[in-house]
Write a protein that holds these residues in place. Structure first.
Motif, PDB file in Angstrom:
ATOM      1  N   TYR A   1       0.827  -1.208   0.000  1.00 47.87           N
ATOM      2  CA  TYR A   1       0.000   0.000   0.000  1.00 47.87           C
ATOM      3  C   TYR A   1       0.861   1.257   0.000  1.00 47.87           C
ATOM      4  N   LEU A   2       1.860   1.303   0.883  1.00 51.27           N
ATOM      5  CA  LEU A   2       2.720   2.474   0.961  1.00 51.27           C
ATOM      6  C   LEU A   2       3.520   2.668  -0.325  1.00 51.27           C
ATOM      7  N   ALA A   3       3.926   1.566  -0.959  1.00 49.10           N
ATOM      8  CA  ALA A   3       4.663   1.671  -2.217  1.00 49.10           C
ATOM      9  C   ALA A   3       3.792   2.308  -3.303  1.00 49.10           C
ATOM     10  N   ILE A   4       2.513   1.895  -3.377  1.00 56.92           N
ATOM     11  CA  ILE A   4       1.599   2.483  -4.368  1.00 56.92           C
ATOM     12  C   ILE A   4       1.369   3.963  -4.078  1.00 56.92           C
ATOM     13  N   MET A   5       1.125   4.286  -2.815  1.00 58.10           N
ATOM     14  CA  MET A   5       0.854   5.672  -2.442  1.00 58.10           C
ATOM     15  C   MET A   5       2.038   6.574  -2.750  1.00 58.10           C
ATOM     16  N   TRP A   6       3.249   6.138  -2.350  1.00 59.45           N
ATOM     17  CA  TRP A   6       4.441   6.968  -2.577  1.00 59.45           C
ATOM     18  C   TRP A   6       4.807   7.039  -4.055  1.00 59.45           C
TER      19      TRP A   6
ATOM     20  N   TYR B   1       2.319  11.464   7.290  1.00 58.02           N
ATOM     21  CA  TYR B   1       1.347  11.169   8.349  1.00 58.02           C
ATOM     22  C   TYR B   1       0.748   9.776   8.164  1.00 58.02           C
ATOM     23  N   VAL B   2       0.318   9.482   6.936  1.00 59.99           N
ATOM     24  CA  VAL B   2      -0.290   8.172   6.660  1.00 59.99           C
ATOM     25  C   VAL B   2       0.740   7.056   6.811  1.00 59.99           C
ATOM     26  N   THR B   3       1.963   7.311   6.386  1.00 62.44           N
ATOM     27  CA  THR B   3       3.012   6.296   6.531  1.00 62.44           C
ATOM     28  C   THR B   3       3.242   5.951   7.990  1.00 62.44           C
ATOM     29  N   VAL B   4       3.319   6.947   8.850  1.00 62.84           N
ATOM     30  CA  VAL B   4       3.521   6.712  10.280  1.00 62.84           C
ATOM     31  C   VAL B   4       2.367   5.914  10.872  1.00 62.84           C
ATOM     32  N   ILE B   5       1.136   6.273  10.508  1.00 66.66           N
ATOM     33  CA  ILE B   5      -0.038   5.569  11.039  1.00 66.66           C
ATOM     34  C   ILE B   5       0.003   4.090  10.670  1.00 66.66           C
ATOM     35  N   PHE B   6       0.312   3.794   9.413  1.00 67.39           N
ATOM     36  CA  PHE B   6       0.233   2.400   8.967  1.00 67.39           C
ATOM     37  C   PHE B   6       1.411   1.570   9.471  1.00 67.39           C
ATOM     38  N   VAL B   7       2.576   2.177   9.553  1.00 70.09           N
ATOM     39  CA  VAL B   7       3.724   1.421  10.056  1.00 70.09           C
ATOM     40  C   VAL B   7       3.556   1.106  11.540  1.00 70.09           C
ATOM     41  N   PHE B   8       3.112   2.081  12.326  1.00 71.39           N
ATOM     42  CA  PHE B   8       3.040   1.892  13.769  1.00 71.39           C
ATOM     43  C   PHE B   8       1.732   1.262  14.225  1.00 71.39           C
ATOM     44  N   ILE B   9       0.614   1.623  13.605  1.00 73.39           N
ATOM     45  CA  ILE B   9      -0.693   1.144  14.069  1.00 73.39           C
ATOM     46  C   ILE B   9      -1.244   0.053  13.155  1.00 73.39           C
ATOM     47  N   GLY B  10      -1.154   0.270  11.839  1.00 74.39           N
ATOM     48  CA  GLY B  10      -1.672  -0.741  10.916  1.00 74.39           C
ATOM     49  C   GLY B  10      -0.992  -2.085  11.076  1.00 74.39           C
ATOM     50  N   THR B  11       0.301  -2.066  11.362  1.00 75.27           N
ATOM     51  CA  THR B  11       1.034  -3.314  11.564  1.00 75.27           C
ATOM     52  C   THR B  11       0.419  -4.135  12.688  1.00 75.27           C
ATOM     53  N   ARG B  12       0.006  -3.488  13.757  1.00 77.81           N
ATOM     54  CA  ARG B  12      -0.586  -4.210  14.897  1.00 77.81           C
ATOM     55  C   ARG B  12      -1.908  -4.861  14.509  1.00 77.81           C
ATOM     56  N   VAL B  13      -2.705  -4.182  13.691  1.00 72.99           N
ATOM     57  CA  VAL B  13      -3.983  -4.748  13.268  1.00 72.99           C
ATOM     58  C   VAL B  13      -3.764  -5.961  12.386  1.00 72.99           C
ATOM     59  N   PHE B  14      -2.820  -5.881  11.460  1.00 72.09           N
ATOM     60  CA  PHE B  14      -2.541  -7.020  10.585  1.00 72.09           C
ATOM     61  C   PHE B  14      -2.008  -8.206  11.389  1.00 72.09           C
ATOM     62  N   ARG B  15      -1.254  -7.949  12.440  1.00 71.95           N
ATOM     63  CA  ARG B  15      -0.762  -9.047  13.266  1.00 71.95           C
ATOM     64  C   ARG B  15      -1.861  -9.633  14.143  1.00 71.95           C
ATOM     65  N   LEU B  16      -2.833  -8.823  14.498  1.00 70.49           N
ATOM     66  CA  LEU B  16      -3.948  -9.327  15.302  1.00 70.49           C
ATOM     67  C   LEU B  16      -4.835 -10.267  14.498  1.00 70.49           C
ATOM     68  N   PHE B  17      -5.140  -9.881  13.250  1.00 72.59           N
ATOM     69  CA  PHE B  17      -6.161 -10.589  12.484  1.00 72.59           C
ATOM     70  C   PHE B  17      -5.658 -11.229  11.202  1.00 72.59           C
ATOM     71  N   GLY B  18      -4.404 -11.005  10.825  1.00 69.49           N
ATOM     72  CA  GLY B  18      -3.886 -11.600   9.612  1.00 69.49           C
ATOM     73  C   GLY B  18      -4.074 -10.689   8.402  1.00 69.49           C
ATOM     74  N   ASN B  19      -3.421 -11.051   7.309  1.00 70.11           N
ATOM     75  CA  ASN B  19      -3.434 -10.212   6.106  1.00 70.11           C
ATOM     76  C   ASN B  19      -4.813 -10.104   5.480  1.00 70.11           C
ATOM     77  N   PHE B  20      -5.553 -11.216   5.433  1.00 64.24           N
ATOM     78  CA  PHE B  20      -6.877 -11.190   4.802  1.00 64.24           C
ATOM     79  C   PHE B  20      -7.785 -10.187   5.493  1.00 64.24           C
ATOM     80  N   TRP B  21      -7.931 -10.331   6.817  1.00 61.57           N
ATOM     81  CA  TRP B  21      -8.825  -9.429   7.538  1.00 61.57           C
ATOM     82  C   TRP B  21      -8.251  -8.019   7.629  1.00 61.57           C
ATOM     83  N   GLY B  22      -6.932  -7.875   7.624  1.00 54.90           N
ATOM     84  CA  GLY B  22      -6.345  -6.547   7.606  1.00 54.90           C
ATOM     85  C   GLY B  22      -6.743  -5.777   6.363  1.00 54.90           C
ATOM     86  N   ILE B  23      -6.703  -6.451   5.201  1.00 56.43           N
ATOM     87  CA  ILE B  23      -7.100  -5.814   3.951  1.00 56.43           C
ATOM     88  C   ILE B  23      -8.591  -5.489   3.968  1.00 56.43           C
TER      89      ILE B  23
END
Length: 248
Positions: free
Chosen positions: A38-43, A97-119
């Motif tokens: 996601y970050l690669a596409i955005m940047w 701002y978005v990069t910081v949010i996803f690296v620090f917070i989004g990572t935790r959500v993906f680890r909680l529920f996995g890649n499928f549910w994270g997406i």
């Protein structure tokens, strides 16, 4: 004695406080691949326009941006743009701002529920914030208030992943041991961003993604989400018993 020892203990150094905060905030490596993609596409989109000399990135991104008035005027375009708009970035502060949010917070959500549910949660919270705040704006403008801020919000283009980022922050807050401390921290951060940078209807989209998601994952969805295999696996038809053979 414990209270006395705490009083007599020398105050922590600034470096120690910073290390403690970093240990609390940094989720560690590796960063899940959907977040990196996601970050690669955005940047790529943002830097590509910067290198091409585009003066107004927001205007150039209009075909893929989300417009609130399209919710009623052109629902199909609103549905499509609610999926494409999170991949856009218009300014340097927004991209960082978005990069910081996803690296620090989004990572935790993906680890909680996995890649499928994270997406799934990424797109679900994006749509929730955009459409929810958009419908609220249709109720407000111009029937209740014709404030110029509401008029601009209705017809301007919207983009960026911060709405999904606030949905992710709500999930992390709801699953933390001290949810209201986390909520207070997020709201304090949002208040400062609004005061110093945004001053627009953007905060409505953020809060519309945050609060329903927080309530859902705090009091409704308490455990893990079902495994993707259970959702994708077709239900097998149960064989009907042979009554004639049973009778004989």
């Amino acid at each position: 004695m414990a209270g006395l020892e705490a009083l007599l203990r020398p105050p922590a150094s600034a470096a120690g406080v910073v290390r403690r905060l970093w240990g609390w905030a940094w989720p560690g490596l590796p960063i899940p691949w959907p977040i990196l993609a996601y970050l690669a596409i955005m940047w790529t989109q943002f830097l590509g326009m910067q290198l091409a000399g585009v003066e107004n990135v927001q205007r150039a991104s209009r075909p893929y941006s989300f417009y609130i008035h399209h919710i009623l005027d052109d629902p199909l375009r609103a549905a499509w743009s609610s999926i494409t708009a999170p991949f856009l970035a218009f300014t340097w502060p927004q991209a960082i701002y978005v990069t910081v949010i996803f690296v620090f917070i989004g990572t935790r959500v993906f680890r909680l529920f996995g890649n499928f549910w994270g997406i799934v949660l990424f797109f679900a919270t994006s749509v929730l914030g955009a459409v929810g705040a958009g419908l609220a704006l249709h109720v407000i403008y111009p029937h209740i208030s014709d404030w110029d801020l509401f008029r601009r919000a209705m017809y301007r283009s919207w983009g960026g992943g911060s709405v999904a980022g606030f949905g992710f922050a709500a999930i992390v807050a709801a699953r933390s041991r001290h949810p209201w401390r986390y909520v207070a921290l997020v709201m304090l951060w949002e208040a400062n961003v609004v005061f110093w940078e945004l001053r627009s209807y953007t905060t409505a989209l953020h809060n519309m993604a945050f609060w329903p998601t927080f309530v859902l994952f705090r009091w409704v969805i308490r455990g893990p989400l079902p495994a993707p295999q259970l959702l994708l696996r077709p239900r097998r038809m149960r064989p009907t018993p042979d009554r004639t053979s049973a009778a004989t």
